[in-house]
Design an enzyme around this catalytic site. Sequence first.
Site, mmCIF file in Angstrom:
data_model
loop_
_atom_site.group_PDB
_atom_site.id
_atom_site.type_symbol
_atom_site.label_atom_id
_atom_site.label_comp_id
_atom_site.label_asym_id
_atom_site.label_seq_id
_atom_site.Cartn_x
_atom_site.Cartn_y
_atom_site.Cartn_z
ATOM 1 N N PRO A 64 26.699 12.504 66.177
ATOM 2 C CG PRO A 64 28.775 12.005 67.094
ATOM 3 C CD PRO A 64 28.082 12.172 65.792
ATOM 4 C CB CYS A 65 23.748 15.596 69.048
ATOM 5 S SG CYS A 65 24.364 15.991 67.398
ATOM 6 C CB THR A 66 23.585 14.906 74.477
ATOM 7 O OG1 THR A 66 24.674 13.999 74.300
ATOM 8 C CG2 THR A 66 22.718 14.436 75.632
#
Length: 494
Positions: free
Chosen positions: A2-4
């Site tokens: 998970p990342c942005t």
Amino acid sequence: MPCTTLLVGRRASADGSPLVARTEDSSAGSFDPKRVVVVRPEDQPRTYTSVLGGRTIELPGDPLRYTAIPNALPDEGIWGCAGINAANVAMSATETITSNPRVLGADPLVERRGGQPGGFGEEDFVTLVLPYIRSAREGVERLGALLAEHGTYEMNGIAFSDAEDIWWLETVGGHHWIARRVPEDHYVTMPNQLGIDSFDLADAEGPGRDHLASPDLRDFLREHRLDLTLREDGQSADVFNPREAFGSHTEHDHLYNTPRAWYMQRTLSPHAEDWDAGAPGASPDSDDLAWSRRPEHLLTIEDVKDVLSSHYQGTVFDPYSARGTDAERRAFRPIGINRHNALAILQIRPDLPESHRALQWVAFASLPFTTLIPMFTNVETAPTYLATTDASVSTDSFYWTSRMIAALADPHFHETIPLIERYQQRTMALGRAAVHAADGTAAEAGTSADVPSLLAAANTEIAEQVRAETDALLAQVLFTASDRMTNRFSRSDG
């Protein structure tokens, strides 16, 4: 993982630099310590084997020097995270994105089975691509060729930048891919969801001005009936919506992904929509939020850091706010989450000489509580404070000190956040001043060969200044947290 990701085109940024920013976040229940390294040509492997995929590849013999933010504990591979090479080309890797059964049935992900190797993935991409490219477009082309030949075991989005352009590539199944050039006056918001919302096949198959893709993408779409675009009479069959063809619109997306894009766009384009009315295309659970938008003012490094640190401030969804119900405050996954490993903001400044135009801004741990350290990338080594991370918790490490501050401050958010905000402003001002001074020193250097050592000294100086400020903040937050422990008691309490 998970990342942005937030991408800012050069005509949307305050100083004309394309900006590539991405948080690397660990999976729930785990943390992956990170450190900053400079990989010199003699240290780059010539034969590479993926730890997770088990696939081996021979690499070219002429790699460029590059920076990376690998895992400090290499048991699961390198995970280079983000970096800039000696040709001033930047790469992020990667934003884990979504797909759907129609795509994965048509072009399955390459899994490791029965001793047979799988494909390459986030663990590998920076090492396999960044040392061998001299433009953002070359990055797309090299990674695209690797995907076609070896495949991947996961869906990912990757950004490439040079002084002019940002290109965004998304994998589509095990071997296919698409890429779009970010509009120069736009920003792009990317949570963990396939994002590109419009694609021109004719451009990808022809001049490739703004679109690139697997050579057989049109046939792939047609054979497996993946294009879901409803067209009016006479409307071009070349333009389609990849988000509909290749992506997902699940309840998980509405809790985990789309709210992050909604909040970033709400912050950077506040007057573009009525963001709180629940209207289609402008709500936290919208499936058709724009992939890119024009900001309402030119964006800075501070804007990027702030939006990637955010936790829905000013809304009922802020977990630190008294507004809203308990359910609302825990409804959505924050952007600034507890399990950030690292943030890299990659800045290629086109108005400066090539010898010192590239900067990699680095933060570790939970972003609402930490700051950025700027690092010039035309150097042979990284500052000790950024590079010193291992399994042992230590205040000699920017990673571990940042994580300690966040963990101590979080239960006492309202008491400690004024301390943290003052620290962030002081350290960002120190970083800005250090960059300005180093630019002047580099401009006065006798030859370009003298510049790397000057930049390395500047990197160390600013890292040590931030270290002193970070140690002081840790002491303040530790005192505040200790003073508010559950077992506190004094004679005056009675």
